[in-house]
Design an enzyme around this catalytic site. Structure first.
Site, PDB file in Angstrom:
ATOM      1  N   LYS A   1       5.338  -8.869  10.231  1.00  0.00           N
ATOM      2  CA  LYS A   1       4.480  -8.419  11.340  1.00  0.00           C
ATOM      3  C   LYS A   1       4.273  -9.561  12.334  1.00  0.00           C
ATOM      4  CE  LYS A   1       2.256  -4.987   8.373  1.00  0.00           C
ATOM      5  NZ  LYS A   1       1.146  -4.588   7.504  1.00  0.00           N
TER       6      LYS A   1
ATOM      7  N   GLN B   1      -4.615  -6.312   5.389  1.00  0.00           N
ATOM      8  CA  GLN B   1      -3.474  -5.967   4.543  1.00  0.00           C
ATOM      9  C   GLN B   1      -3.983  -5.511   3.173  1.00  0.00           C
ATOM     10  OE1 GLN B   1      -0.304  -5.928   5.684  1.00  0.00           O
ATOM     11  NE2 GLN B   1       0.498  -5.221   3.728  1.00  0.00           N
TER      12      GLN B   1
ATOM     13  N   ASP C   1      -4.630   0.191  11.996  1.00  0.00           N
ATOM     14  CA  ASP C   1      -4.026   0.967  10.912  1.00  0.00           C
ATOM     15  C   ASP C   1      -4.515   2.415  10.889  1.00  0.00           C
ATOM     16  OD1 ASP C   1      -2.136  -0.329   9.286  1.00  0.00           O
ATOM     17  OD2 ASP C   1      -3.681  -1.608   8.400  1.00  0.00           O
TER      18      ASP C   1
HETATM   19  N1  GUN Z   1      -0.135  -2.248   2.512  1.00  0.00           N
HETATM   20  C1  GUN Z   1       1.013  -1.532   2.430  1.00  0.00           C
HETATM   21  N2  GUN Z   1       1.254  -0.887   3.583  1.00  0.00           N
HETATM   22  C2  GUN Z   1       0.246  -1.200   4.429  1.00  0.00           C
HETATM   23  C3  GUN Z   1      -0.063  -0.830   5.778  1.00  0.00           C
HETATM   24  O1  GUN Z   1       0.648  -0.075   6.456  1.00  0.00           O
HETATM   25  N3  GUN Z   1      -1.205  -1.380   6.284  1.00  0.00           N
HETATM   26  C4  GUN Z   1      -2.005  -2.190   5.547  1.00  0.00           C
HETATM   27  N4  GUN Z   1      -3.106  -2.648   6.121  1.00  0.00           N
HETATM   28  N5  GUN Z   1      -1.758  -2.538   4.307  1.00  0.00           N
HETATM   29  C5  GUN Z   1      -0.632  -2.047   3.746  1.00  0.00           C
END
Ligand code: GUN
Length: 279
Positions: free
Chosen positions: A49, A93, A116
């Site tokens: 990211k 995350q 998200d």
């Molecule tokens: N953990 C696995 N996939 C994701 C996601 O798309 N966003 C977040 N915040 N954590 C994750």
């Protein structure tokens, strides 16, 4: 044999367009990312990211914590990020360290900074089909892929396998909002094959390699594989037995290079959209 859905190509296109748009902005969107777990997959996702953001002109602030982080300190940080006008998006995350209360953390993020789309205001708006500030990145990416490949949703039987809050549940809502007939199957579902065989579009998001075998797929179905598991030989594999299922499907996503890049592209797009909402 199935055609391959090239998620990397579609994602690269989205990022290219975003990069172009960002050149015309007078300030830089900023994404705050909180990594509070000891999960090697999460570390890889967060680095990916960070890299993509810097390529397209989004600033990231990564907050990495060891297991001494307390719930109180994390809450304090989120309140600070909510109040900081230079921060446009906040991503926590998941999963968090076990001693932390994940729901309490997600629920205090400003819904307008919730890249998200996990805040109850945003999940509620998605549920009611009332324009969430952000739609969860993986479901959004899957919808874009289906759209890009001309796959119509209206009246289609879509089976989603996996009911996580990150993918399965919001995806089922999003597809329902787009007039698909959605079945959400999960680990307690009886006779999964009977259900998946009925799918015009089959989407698996479980993290169980080879869960979806050729005999579970209707001839000509579209198959979307959200699973990513790293095998002992370091190879990344999805939930779908790709080599056999590709002879049964009309279109199929590979792993890697299918849904994964779309998740990151949609995170970039969500960050940009929240930035525009706030500026
Ligand atoms: N953990 C696995 N996939 C994701 C996601 O798309 N966003 C977040 N915040 N954590 C994750």
């Amino acid at each position: 044999m199935a055609d391959i859905i090239d998620g990397k190509r579609v994602a690269d296109n989205i990022c290219k367009k975003l990069k172009e748009k960002l050149k015309h902005e007078s300030s830089t969107p900023t994404l705050a990312v909180i990594l509070a777990n000891n999960n090697s997959a999460s570390k890889i996702y967060v680095s990916a990211k960070e890299k993509k953001s810097s390529q397209i002109g989004i600033k990231t602030c990564i907050y990495r914590f060891d297991s001494s982080i307390t719930q109180g300190n994390l809450i304090k940080l989120i309140h600070e990020l909510n109040a900081d006008d230079s921060v446009n998006g906040i991503l926590v995350q998941l999963p968090l360290y076990k001693h932390l209360n994940q729901n309490e953390i997600l629920n205090i993020i400003d819904p307008k900074k919730d890249v998200d789309g996990f805040h109850p205001i945003n999940t509620g708006r998605l549920c009611s089909n009332l324009n969430p500030y952000a739609i969860p990145c993986t479901p959004k990416g899957i919808l874009k892929l289906l759209n890009e490949y001309g796959i119509k949703l209206q009246g289609k039987n879509v089976v989603v396998v996996g009911r996580s809050n990150i993918v399965g549940k919001p995806l089922a809502l999003l597809l329902t909002n787009h007039d698909a007939t959605v079945t959400l199957a999960h680990s307690k579902t009886k006779d999964l094959k009977k259900i998946t065989k009925n799918a015009d579009i089959l989407i698996s998001a479980t993290g169980h390699p080879k869960l979806i075998t050729a005999d579970m797929v209707k001839k000509g179905a579209v198959v979307i594989d959200v699973g990513i598991t790293r095998q002992l030989d370091k190879k990344l594999v999805g939930d779908v037995d790709f080599e056999k299922v590709k002879n049964q499907a009309s279109l199929i996503t590979p792993v890697p290079g299918g849904v994964g890049p779309m998740t990151i592209a949609c995170l970039m797009e969500n960050t940009y959209e929240l930035f525009k909402l706030q500026n």
